[in-house]
Scaffold this motif. Structure first.
Motif, PDB file in Angstrom:
ATOM      1  N   HIS A  52     -12.112  -0.171  22.685  1.00 40.34           N
ATOM      2  CA  HIS A  52     -11.090   0.782  22.061  1.00 40.34           C
ATOM      3  C   HIS A  52     -10.262  -0.216  21.176  1.00 40.34           C
ATOM      4  N   ILE A  53      -9.844  -1.616  21.403  1.00 42.43           N
ATOM      5  CA  ILE A  53      -9.151  -2.338  20.550  1.00 42.43           C
ATOM      6  C   ILE A  53      -9.839  -2.543  19.267  1.00 42.43           C
ATOM      7  N   VAL A  54     -11.178  -2.644  19.347  1.00 39.59           N
ATOM      8  CA  VAL A  54     -11.877  -2.850  18.062  1.00 39.59           C
ATOM      9  C   VAL A  54     -11.806  -1.649  17.146  1.00 39.59           C
ATOM     10  N   GLY A  55     -11.782  -0.341  18.129  1.00 39.60           N
ATOM     11  CA  GLY A  55     -11.721   0.806  17.409  1.00 39.60           C
ATOM     12  C   GLY A  55     -10.308   1.029  16.659  1.00 39.60           C
ATOM     13  N   ALA A  56      -9.495   0.795  17.298  1.00 42.08           N
ATOM     14  CA  ALA A  56      -8.005   1.198  16.832  1.00 42.08           C
ATOM     15  C   ALA A  56      -7.638   0.345  15.986  1.00 42.08           C
ATOM     16  N   PHE A  57      -8.239  -1.006  15.653  1.00 44.06           N
ATOM     17  CA  PHE A  57      -7.953  -1.703  14.723  1.00 44.06           C
ATOM     18  C   PHE A  57      -8.636  -1.406  13.407  1.00 44.06           C
ATOM     19  N   ALA A  58      -9.893  -0.889  13.599  1.00 40.84           N
ATOM     20  CA  ALA A  58     -10.568  -0.361  12.309  1.00 40.84           C
ATOM     21  C   ALA A  58      -9.960   0.973  11.926  1.00 40.84           C
ATOM     22  N   VAL A  59      -9.366   1.678  12.641  1.00 43.57           N
ATOM     23  CA  VAL A  59      -8.682   2.958  12.240  1.00 43.57           C
ATOM     24  C   VAL A  59      -7.491   2.704  11.625  1.00 43.57           C
ATOM     25  N   SER A  60      -6.960   1.652  12.091  1.00 45.87           N
ATOM     26  CA  SER A  60      -5.533   1.241  11.652  1.00 45.87           C
ATOM     27  C   SER A  60      -5.716   0.582  10.199  1.00 45.87           C
ATOM     28  N   LEU A  61      -6.787  -0.287   9.998  1.00 48.53           N
ATOM     29  CA  LEU A  61      -7.188  -0.740   8.652  1.00 48.53           C
ATOM     30  C   LEU A  61      -7.410   0.512   7.722  1.00 48.53           C
ATOM     31  N   GLY A  62      -8.100   1.170   8.029  1.00 42.75           N
ATOM     32  CA  GLY A  62      -8.424   2.326   7.261  1.00 42.75           C
ATOM     33  C   GLY A  62      -7.507   3.352   6.813  1.00 42.75           C
ATOM     34  N   VAL A  63      -6.504   3.492   7.783  1.00 42.75           N
ATOM     35  CA  VAL A  63      -5.345   4.227   7.450  1.00 42.75           C
ATOM     36  C   VAL A  63      -4.295   3.462   6.461  1.00 42.75           C
ATOM     37  N   ALA A  64      -4.139   2.381   6.768  1.00 41.75           N
ATOM     38  CA  ALA A  64      -3.342   1.361   5.739  1.00 41.75           C
ATOM     39  C   ALA A  64      -4.079   1.413   4.194  1.00 41.75           C
ATOM     40  N   ALA A  65      -5.338   1.306   4.283  1.00 40.87           N
ATOM     41  CA  ALA A  65      -6.006   1.388   2.940  1.00 40.87           C
ATOM     42  C   ALA A  65      -5.790   2.617   2.221  1.00 40.87           C
ATOM     43  N   LEU A  66      -5.992   3.716   3.058  1.00 39.56           N
ATOM     44  CA  LEU A  66      -5.819   5.012   2.543  1.00 39.56           C
ATOM     45  C   LEU A  66      -4.379   5.121   2.071  1.00 39.56           C
ATOM     46  N   TYR A  67      -3.524   4.965   2.811  1.00 42.95           N
ATOM     47  CA  TYR A  67      -2.167   5.027   2.354  1.00 42.95           C
ATOM     48  C   TYR A  67      -1.798   4.074   0.996  1.00 42.95           C
ATOM     49  N   LYS A  68      -2.407   2.727   1.184  1.00 46.12           N
ATOM     50  CA  LYS A  68      -1.919   1.824  -0.141  1.00 46.12           C
ATOM     51  C   LYS A  68      -2.676   2.585  -1.204  1.00 46.12           C
ATOM     52  N   PHE A  69      -3.970   2.952  -1.279  1.00 43.69           N
ATOM     53  CA  PHE A  69      -4.538   3.383  -2.342  1.00 43.69           C
ATOM     54  C   PHE A  69      -4.172   5.068  -2.854  1.00 43.69           C
ATOM     55  N   GLY A  70      -3.873   5.542  -1.794  1.00 45.05           N
ATOM     56  CA  GLY A  70      -3.540   7.031  -2.036  1.00 45.05           C
ATOM     57  C   GLY A  70      -2.185   7.430  -2.137  1.00 45.05           C
ATOM     58  N   VAL A  71      -1.161   6.751  -1.881  1.00 46.27           N
ATOM     59  CA  VAL A  71       0.421   7.063  -1.867  1.00 46.27           C
ATOM     60  C   VAL A  71       1.167   5.932  -2.810  1.00 46.27           C
ATOM     61  N   ALA A  72       0.735   4.558  -2.296  1.00 43.92           N
ATOM     62  CA  ALA A  72       1.781   3.370  -2.877  1.00 43.92           C
ATOM     63  C   ALA A  72       1.225   3.172  -4.336  1.00 43.92           C
ATOM     64  N   GLU A  73      -0.079   3.138  -4.577  1.00 44.96           N
ATOM     65  CA  GLU A  73      -0.331   2.536  -5.923  1.00 44.96           C
ATOM     66  C   GLU A  73      -0.120   3.885  -6.919  1.00 44.96           C
ATOM     67  N   PRO A  74      -0.487   5.087  -6.585  1.00 41.84           N
ATOM     68  CA  PRO A  74      -0.034   6.272  -7.500  1.00 41.84           C
ATOM     69  C   PRO A  74       1.465   6.280  -7.627  1.00 41.84           C
ATOM     70  N   ARG A  75       2.427   6.160  -6.526  1.00 38.96           N
ATOM     71  CA  ARG A  75       3.743   5.929  -6.914  1.00 38.96           C
ATOM     72  C   ARG A  75       4.238   4.794  -7.682  1.00 38.96           C
ATOM     73  N   LYS A  76       3.706   3.701  -7.482  1.00 43.25           N
ATOM     74  CA  LYS A  76       4.003   2.600  -8.467  1.00 43.25           C
ATOM     75  C   LYS A  76       3.855   2.757 -10.030  1.00 43.25           C
ATOM     76  N   LYS A  77       2.388   3.518 -10.075  1.00 44.86           N
ATOM     77  CA  LYS A  77       2.222   3.870 -11.507  1.00 44.86           C
ATOM     78  C   LYS A  77       3.054   5.143 -12.066  1.00 44.86           C
ATOM     79  N   ALA A  78       3.397   5.713 -11.138  1.00 44.52           N
ATOM     80  CA  ALA A  78       4.449   6.999 -11.942  1.00 44.52           C
ATOM     81  C   ALA A  78       5.801   6.311 -12.035  1.00 44.52           C
ATOM     82  N   TYR A  79       6.293   5.443 -11.462  1.00 40.52           N
ATOM     83  CA  TYR A  79       7.529   4.727 -11.832  1.00 40.52           C
ATOM     84  C   TYR A  79       7.372   3.728 -13.118  1.00 40.52           C
ATOM     85  N   ALA A  80       6.272   3.238 -13.106  1.00 37.47           N
ATOM     86  CA  ALA A  80       5.948   2.287 -14.529  1.00 37.47           C
ATOM     87  C   ALA A  80       5.924   3.377 -15.535  1.00 37.47           C
TER      88      ALA A  80
END
Length: 75
Positions: free
Chosen positions: A22-50
């Motif tokens: 379960h720890i390995v699974g939770a780690f994989a899921v958290s990495l996936g969510v972090a990557a989705l947030y970075k490329f789905g929310v943070a990068e488009p937001r930085k581009k919009a501000y720029a």
């Protein structure tokens, strides 16, 4: 009558084995969510501000707001 013997379930180390999985699974899921947030929310937001601040003229914006009467102290 034939009696079949049911194997005893392994109880020793069960929690540790399940926890490891379960720890390995939770780690994989958290990495996936972090990557989705970075490329789905943070990068488009930085581009919009720029994009917004690339051609932004603060003095022109101030003059438009002053003419609209938003500011009380600036005439």
């Amino acid at each position: 009558m034939s009696s079949s013997v049911v194997a005893k379930p392994q109880m020793r180390g069960l929690l540790a084995r399940r926890l490891r999985i379960h720890i390995v699974g939770a780690f994989a899921v958290s990495l996936g969510v972090a990557a989705l947030y970075k490329f789905g929310v943070a990068e488009p937001r930085k581009k919009a501000y720029a994009d917004f601040y690339r051609n932004y003229d603060s003095m022109k914006d101030f003059e438009e707001m002053r003419k609209a009467g938003i500011f009380q102290s600036a005439k």
